[in-house]
Design a protein around this motif. Structure first.
Motif, PDB file in Angstrom:
ATOM      1  N   MET A 107      28.275  35.630  37.275  1.00  0.00           N
ATOM      2  CA  MET A 107      28.626  36.116  38.607  1.00  0.00           C
ATOM      3  C   MET A 107      28.689  37.640  38.569  1.00  0.00           C
ATOM      4  O   MET A 107      29.763  38.227  38.501  1.00  0.00           O
ATOM      5  N   PRO A 108      27.529  38.293  38.618  1.00  0.00           N
ATOM      6  CA  PRO A 108      27.518  39.746  38.470  1.00  0.00           C
ATOM      7  C   PRO A 108      27.690  40.486  39.790  1.00  0.00           C
ATOM      8  O   PRO A 108      27.248  40.024  40.840  1.00  0.00           O
ATOM      9  N   ASN A 109      28.334  41.612  39.727  1.00  0.00           N
ATOM     10  CA  ASN A 109      28.398  42.516  40.869  1.00  0.00           C
ATOM     11  C   ASN A 109      27.434  43.641  40.555  1.00  0.00           C
ATOM     12  O   ASN A 109      27.778  44.597  39.868  1.00  0.00           O
ATOM     13  N   THR A 110      26.206  43.510  41.038  1.00  0.00           N
ATOM     14  CA  THR A 110      25.176  44.489  40.697  1.00  0.00           C
ATOM     15  C   THR A 110      25.004  45.569  41.758  1.00  0.00           C
ATOM     16  O   THR A 110      24.258  46.504  41.545  1.00  0.00           O
ATOM     17  N   GLY A 111      25.690  45.452  42.876  1.00  0.00           N
ATOM     18  CA  GLY A 111      25.576  46.451  43.936  1.00  0.00           C
ATOM     19  C   GLY A 111      26.718  47.446  43.883  1.00  0.00           C
ATOM     20  O   GLY A 111      27.422  47.645  44.865  1.00  0.00           O
ATOM     21  N   ILE A 112      26.902  48.072  42.734  1.00  0.00           N
ATOM     22  CA  ILE A 112      28.051  48.953  42.533  1.00  0.00           C
ATOM     23  C   ILE A 112      27.674  50.397  42.844  1.00  0.00           C
ATOM     24  O   ILE A 112      26.687  50.917  42.327  1.00  0.00           O
ATOM     25  N   THR A 113      28.475  51.024  43.693  1.00  0.00           N
ATOM     26  CA  THR A 113      28.360  52.453  43.956  1.00  0.00           C
ATOM     27  C   THR A 113      29.734  53.056  43.736  1.00  0.00           C
ATOM     28  O   THR A 113      30.717  52.617  44.348  1.00  0.00           O
ATOM     29  N   SER A 139      34.731  38.875  30.913  1.00  0.00           N
ATOM     30  CA  SER A 139      34.392  39.946  31.846  1.00  0.00           C
ATOM     31  C   SER A 139      33.440  40.930  31.180  1.00  0.00           C
ATOM     32  O   SER A 139      33.232  40.888  29.968  1.00  0.00           O
ATOM     33  N   HIS A 140      32.900  41.808  31.998  1.00  0.00           N
ATOM     34  CA  HIS A 140      32.026  42.867  31.491  1.00  0.00           C
ATOM     35  C   HIS A 140      32.239  44.096  32.351  1.00  0.00           C
ATOM     36  O   HIS A 140      32.099  44.046  33.568  1.00  0.00           O
ATOM     37  N   GLY A 145      35.845  51.596  32.916  1.00  0.00           N
ATOM     38  CA  GLY A 145      36.547  50.460  33.503  1.00  0.00           C
ATOM     39  C   GLY A 145      37.968  50.371  32.969  1.00  0.00           C
ATOM     40  O   GLY A 145      38.202  50.490  31.766  1.00  0.00           O
ATOM     41  N   GLU A 146      38.918  50.157  33.861  1.00  0.00           N
ATOM     42  CA  GLU A 146      40.324  50.106  33.468  1.00  0.00           C
ATOM     43  C   GLU A 146      40.901  48.699  33.479  1.00  0.00           C
ATOM     44  O   GLU A 146      41.730  48.359  32.638  1.00  0.00           O
ATOM     45  N   LYS A 147      40.491  47.889  34.447  1.00  0.00           N
ATOM     46  CA  LYS A 147      41.093  46.566  34.576  1.00  0.00           C
ATOM     47  C   LYS A 147      40.113  45.637  35.283  1.00  0.00           C
ATOM     48  O   LYS A 147      39.517  45.997  36.290  1.00  0.00           O
ATOM     49  N   PHE A 148      39.994  44.432  34.756  1.00  0.00           N
ATOM     50  CA  PHE A 148      39.122  43.415  35.339  1.00  0.00           C
ATOM     51  C   PHE A 148      39.982  42.178  35.557  1.00  0.00           C
ATOM     52  O   PHE A 148      40.585  41.665  34.617  1.00  0.00           O
ATOM     53  N   VAL A 149      40.052  41.718  36.798  1.00  0.00           N
ATOM     54  CA  VAL A 149      40.889  40.568  37.152  1.00  0.00           C
ATOM     55  C   VAL A 149      40.005  39.515  37.805  1.00  0.00           C
ATOM     56  O   VAL A 149      39.135  39.845  38.614  1.00  0.00           O
ATOM     57  N   TYR A 163      42.525  35.383  34.894  1.00  0.00           N
ATOM     58  CA  TYR A 163      41.989  36.198  33.802  1.00  0.00           C
ATOM     59  C   TYR A 163      42.284  37.661  34.102  1.00  0.00           C
ATOM     60  O   TYR A 163      42.106  38.109  35.232  1.00  0.00           O
ATOM     61  N   THR A 164      42.725  38.386  33.083  1.00  0.00           N
ATOM     62  CA  THR A 164      42.923  39.831  33.195  1.00  0.00           C
ATOM     63  C   THR A 164      42.451  40.483  31.906  1.00  0.00           C
ATOM     64  O   THR A 164      42.766  40.011  30.814  1.00  0.00           O
ATOM     65  N   ASN A 165      41.681  41.553  32.040  1.00  0.00           N
ATOM     66  CA  ASN A 165      41.201  42.303  30.885  1.00  0.00           C
ATOM     67  C   ASN A 165      41.407  43.794  31.142  1.00  0.00           C
ATOM     68  O   ASN A 165      41.046  44.298  32.196  1.00  0.00           O
TER      69      ASN A 165
END
Length: 190
Positions: A107-113, A139-140, A145-149, A163-165
């Motif tokens: 489940m990628p978020n590839t439209g990142i600006t 996560s990736h 990157g500081e936090k991935f939830v 999940y938290t990273n």
């Protein structure tokens, strides 16, 4: 990223060929990146070593004559050359023992600006259109990157953080002792 070219390349003699996606000047070689648009995500790891054992009765189906593209990334912060290496051991299962076939869900978020010089929070929701059982999460993110939830969207567990990273370089691969069951219209938010 480097690797052997994907599915069906054996007939053309391209197995075990390094495909460096960068030119000597550091620019991207889009012709060598093009095959990645047709890949089916198989798995990934940010750990030096790890093992993944499926729950009893679960196996991952790899179609006959498939090729695996080892898309490797290395950061060399020294002046000396670094040789990269990746090894994968795959084990077969007796088909009679398989009750459920696992499939990777990417489940990628590839439209990142990202605006320059400011902290930004990105969210993306991924809904499923049929029942899915999630048995692991990871996560990736990259250096800043500081936090991935990851949260559940919909159903009785709506909004629950699962999940938290906070370590971009060594994200945990979380094996769920109790799988997350998502019904159609539910999903995950990262």
């Amino acid at each position: 990223g480097v690797g052997a070219l994907g599915r069906g390349t054996r007939r053309r003699g391209l197995v075990d060929v390094v495909r460096d996606i960068r030119r000597p000047d550091g620019s991207l070689d889009f012709l060598k990146m093009a095959p990645m648009a047709y890949h089916v995500f198989f798995g990934g790891s940010m750990q030096t070593e790890f093992a993944y054992d499926f729950p009893p009765g679960v196996a991952l189906l790899i179609p006959a004559n498939s090729a695996l593209d080892m898309n490797l990334h290395y950061a060399n912060r020294t002046d000396a050359p670094v040789t990269g290496e990746a090894l994968v051991n795959l084990y077969t299962a007796d088909p009679a023992s398989v009750k459920n076939v696992a499939r990777p869900i990417n489940m990628p978020n590839t439209g990142i600006t990202l605006p320059a010089n400011q902290r930004t929070t990105l969210e993306r929701t991924f809904l499923v259109n049929e029942r899915k059982t999630v048995i692991a999460l990871t996560s990736h993110m990259h250096r800043l990157g500081e936090k991935f939830v990851i949260k559940i969207v919909g159903g009785a567990r709506d909004g629950e953080i699962v999940y938290t990273n906070t370590d971009w370089e060594h994200p945990q691969l979380l094996f769920l002792t109790t799988p997350i069951v998502l019904e159609a219209g539910q999903g995950l938010k990262s």
